[in-house]
Motif scaffolding. Structure first.
Motif, PDB file in Angstrom:
ATOM      1  N   ASN A   1       0.291  -1.210  -0.093  1.00 15.55           N
ATOM      2  CA  ASN A   1      -0.266  -0.205   0.197  1.00 15.55           C
ATOM      3  C   ASN A   1       0.743   0.728   0.050  1.00 15.55           C
ATOM      4  OD1 ASN A   1      -2.146  -1.601   0.335  1.00 15.55           O
ATOM      5  ND2 ASN A   1      -2.886  -1.419   2.274  1.00 15.55           N
ATOM      6  N   ASP A   2       2.564   1.067  -0.370  1.00 14.91           N
ATOM      7  CA  ASP A   2       2.391   2.675  -0.186  1.00 14.91           C
ATOM      8  C   ASP A   2       3.133   3.018  -1.377  1.00 14.91           C
ATOM      9  OD1 ASP A   2       4.983   3.247  -0.163  1.00 14.91           O
ATOM     10  OD2 ASP A   2       6.973   2.510   0.584  1.00 14.91           O
ATOM     11  N   ILE A   3       2.472   4.576  -1.439  1.00 10.25           N
ATOM     12  CA  ILE A   3       2.064   5.478  -2.581  1.00 10.25           C
ATOM     13  C   ILE A   3       3.306   5.214  -3.263  1.00 10.25           C
ATOM     14  CG2 ILE A   3       1.314   6.713  -1.872  1.00 10.25           C
ATOM     15  CD1 ILE A   3      -0.107   5.219  -4.792  1.00 10.25           C
ATOM     16  N   HIS A   4       4.299   5.991  -2.690  1.00 11.70           N
ATOM     17  CA  HIS A   4       5.870   6.042  -3.006  1.00 11.70           C
ATOM     18  C   HIS A   4       6.564   4.856  -3.512  1.00 11.70           C
ATOM     19  CE1 HIS A   4       9.833   8.309  -3.713  1.00 11.70           C
ATOM     20  NE2 HIS A   4      10.409   7.235  -2.940  1.00 11.70           N
ATOM     21  N   GLN A   5       6.676   3.660  -3.533  1.00  9.89           N
ATOM     22  CA  GLN A   5       6.619   2.880  -3.818  1.00  9.89           C
ATOM     23  C   GLN A   5       5.842   2.038  -5.495  1.00  9.89           C
ATOM     24  OE1 GLN A   5       9.482   0.735  -3.581  1.00  9.89           O
ATOM     25  NE2 GLN A   5      10.189  -0.257  -5.467  1.00  9.89           N
ATOM     26  N   HIS A   6       4.952   2.358  -5.098  1.00  6.78           N
ATOM     27  CA  HIS A   6       4.497   2.218  -6.850  1.00  6.78           C
ATOM     28  C   HIS A   6       4.433   3.502  -7.714  1.00  6.78           C
ATOM     29  CE1 HIS A   6       0.096   0.813  -7.883  1.00  6.78           C
ATOM     30  NE2 HIS A   6       0.277   2.478  -8.909  1.00  6.78           N
ATOM     31  N   ARG A   7       4.383   4.001  -7.789  1.00  8.73           N
ATOM     32  CA  ARG A   7       4.561   5.785  -8.050  1.00  8.73           C
ATOM     33  C   ARG A   7       6.750   5.176  -8.550  1.00  8.73           C
ATOM     34  NH1 ARG A   7       2.112  10.886  -4.876  1.00  8.73           N
ATOM     35  NH2 ARG A   7       0.289   9.879  -5.793  1.00  8.73           N
ATOM     36  N   LEU A   8       6.730   5.153  -8.581  1.00  8.53           N
ATOM     37  CA  LEU A   8       8.507   4.253  -8.404  1.00  8.53           C
ATOM     38  C   LEU A   8       8.436   3.353  -9.043  1.00  8.53           C
ATOM     39  CD1 LEU A   8      11.242   5.034  -5.323  1.00  8.53           C
ATOM     40  CD2 LEU A   8      11.448   6.189  -7.132  1.00  8.53           C
ATOM     41  N   LEU A   9       7.973   2.050  -9.061  1.00  6.82           N
ATOM     42  CA  LEU A   9       7.536   1.378 -10.215  1.00  6.82           C
ATOM     43  C   LEU A   9       7.344   1.053 -11.200  1.00  6.82           C
ATOM     44  CD1 LEU A   9       6.456  -1.908  -8.064  1.00  6.82           C
ATOM     45  CD2 LEU A   9       8.546  -1.304  -8.985  1.00  6.82           C
ATOM     46  N   GLU A  10       6.339   2.186 -11.244  1.00  9.82           N
ATOM     47  CA  GLU A  10       5.076   3.163 -12.216  1.00  9.82           C
ATOM     48  C   GLU A  10       6.639   3.651 -13.930  1.00  9.82           C
ATOM     49  OE1 GLU A  10       1.900   4.829 -11.141  1.00  9.82           O
ATOM     50  OE2 GLU A  10       0.252   3.263 -11.209  1.00  9.82           O
ATOM     51  N   GLY A  11       6.638   4.979 -12.576  1.00 14.33           N
ATOM     52  CA  GLY A  11       8.267   5.451 -13.379  1.00 14.33           C
ATOM     53  C   GLY A  11       9.132   4.730 -14.060  1.00 14.33           C
ATOM     54  N   GLN A  12       9.591   3.583 -13.180  1.00 11.61           N
ATOM     55  CA  GLN A  12      10.329   2.593 -14.523  1.00 11.61           C
ATOM     56  C   GLN A  12       9.716   1.880 -15.347  1.00 11.61           C
ATOM     57  OE1 GLN A  12      12.057   0.236 -11.410  1.00 11.61           O
ATOM     58  NE2 GLN A  12      13.024   1.326  -9.975  1.00 11.61           N
ATOM     59  N   ILE A  13       8.369   1.799 -15.249  1.00 12.42           N
ATOM     60  CA  ILE A  13       8.003   1.227 -16.308  1.00 12.42           C
ATOM     61  C   ILE A  13       7.402   1.973 -17.682  1.00 12.42           C
ATOM     62  CG2 ILE A  13       5.197   0.243 -16.813  1.00 12.42           C
ATOM     63  CD1 ILE A  13       4.672  -1.144 -14.308  1.00 12.42           C
ATOM     64  N   HIS A  14       7.556   3.486 -17.086  1.00 12.74           N
ATOM     65  CA  HIS A  14       7.234   4.356 -17.762  1.00 12.74           C
ATOM     66  C   HIS A  14       8.042   4.245 -19.087  1.00 12.74           C
ATOM     67  CE1 HIS A  14       6.027   8.224 -20.365  1.00 12.74           C
ATOM     68  NE2 HIS A  14       6.572   8.426 -19.708  1.00 12.74           N
ATOM     69  N   GLU A  15       9.841   4.578 -18.541  1.00 10.65           N
ATOM     70  CA  GLU A  15      10.765   4.918 -18.700  1.00 10.65           C
ATOM     71  C   GLU A  15      11.433   3.306 -19.529  1.00 10.65           C
ATOM     72  OE1 GLU A  15      14.072   7.276 -19.938  1.00 10.65           O
ATOM     73  OE2 GLU A  15      12.044   7.647 -18.089  1.00 10.65           O
ATOM     74  N   ALA A  16      11.186   2.546 -19.063  1.00  6.35           N
ATOM     75  CA  ALA A  16      11.260   1.525 -19.760  1.00  6.35           C
ATOM     76  C   ALA A  16      10.568   1.563 -21.397  1.00  6.35           C
ATOM     77  CB  ALA A  16      11.024  -0.332 -18.842  1.00  6.35           C
ATOM     78  N   THR A  17       9.288   1.737 -21.272  1.00  5.04           N
ATOM     79  CA  THR A  17       8.183   1.498 -22.682  1.00  5.04           C
ATOM     80  C   THR A  17       8.599   3.308 -23.493  1.00  5.04           C
ATOM     81  OG1 THR A  17       6.391   0.616 -20.959  1.00  5.04           O
ATOM     82  CG2 THR A  17       5.761   1.602 -23.176  1.00  5.04           C
ATOM     83  N   ASN A  18       9.213   3.949 -22.782  1.00  2.38           N
ATOM     84  CA  ASN A  18       9.966   4.763 -23.929  1.00  2.38           C
ATOM     85  C   ASN A  18      11.251   3.858 -24.318  1.00  2.38           C
ATOM     86  OD1 ASN A  18       8.472   6.761 -23.229  1.00  2.38           O
ATOM     87  ND2 ASN A  18       9.305   7.782 -21.466  1.00  2.38           N
ATOM     88  N   ILE A  19      12.074   3.631 -23.928  1.00  2.00           N
ATOM     89  CA  ILE A  19      13.011   2.825 -24.431  1.00  2.00           C
ATOM     90  C   ILE A  19      13.096   1.956 -25.186  1.00  2.00           C
ATOM     91  CG2 ILE A  19      15.326   1.623 -24.088  1.00  2.00           C
ATOM     92  CD1 ILE A  19      15.246   2.602 -21.021  1.00  2.00           C
ATOM     93  N   ARG A  20      12.375   0.990 -25.361  1.00  2.00           N
ATOM     94  CA  ARG A  20      11.617   0.039 -25.928  1.00  2.00           C
ATOM     95  C   ARG A  20      10.980   0.651 -27.104  1.00  2.00           C
ATOM     96  NH1 ARG A  20       6.730  -2.490 -27.778  1.00  2.00           N
ATOM     97  NH2 ARG A  20       7.112  -4.634 -27.613  1.00  2.00           N
ATOM     98  N   ASN A  21       9.920   1.552 -27.076  1.00  2.00           N
ATOM     99  CA  ASN A  21       9.595   2.550 -28.477  1.00  2.00           C
ATOM    100  C   ASN A  21      10.831   3.167 -29.170  1.00  2.00           C
ATOM    101  OD1 ASN A  21       7.042   1.944 -27.382  1.00  2.00           O
ATOM    102  ND2 ASN A  21       6.694   3.829 -26.536  1.00  2.00           N
ATOM    103  N   ASP A  22      12.030   3.576 -28.162  1.00  2.00           N
ATOM    104  CA  ASP A  22      12.769   4.148 -29.135  1.00  2.00           C
ATOM    105  C   ASP A  22      13.279   3.311 -30.098  1.00  2.00           C
ATOM    106  OD1 ASP A  22      12.169   6.487 -28.166  1.00  2.00           O
ATOM    107  OD2 ASP A  22      13.920   6.506 -26.722  1.00  2.00           O
ATOM    108  N   ILE A  23      13.398   2.212 -29.262  1.00  2.00           N
ATOM    109  CA  ILE A  23      14.318   0.855 -29.996  1.00  2.00           C
ATOM    110  C   ILE A  23      13.875   0.497 -31.159  1.00  2.00           C
ATOM    111  CG2 ILE A  23      14.866  -1.487 -30.093  1.00  2.00           C
ATOM    112  CD1 ILE A  23      16.094  -1.176 -26.670  1.00  2.00           C
TER     113      ILE A  23
END
Length: 59
Positions: free
Chosen positions: A27-49
């Motif tokens: 239920n840690d919202i901070h951890q949840h947001r960090l994970l979402e940020g990593q997903i967003h970043e990985a998705t951007n890199i994937r799309n750039d590739i």
């Protein structure tokens, strides 16, 4: 040079793992947001590739 398909599969697996961690998630919202940020970043890199913005090489 590493095949784009292999690199994309690697990133997709990473995104899947991060999504799983969110589902397990605390239920840690901070951890949840960090994970979402990593997903967003990985998705951007994937799309750039896919778009050819990175010349994917083995180091």
């Amino acid at each position: 040079m590493l095949d784009k398909k292999v690199m994309i599969q690697f990133i997709d697996k990473r995104i899947e793992t991060l999504q799983h961690l969110i589902k397990l998630g605390s239920n840690d919202i901070h951890q949840h947001r960090l994970l979402e940020g990593q997903i967003h970043e990985a998705t951007n890199i994937r799309n750039d590739i896919i778009d050819g913005k990175y010349d994917v090489k083995v180091w």
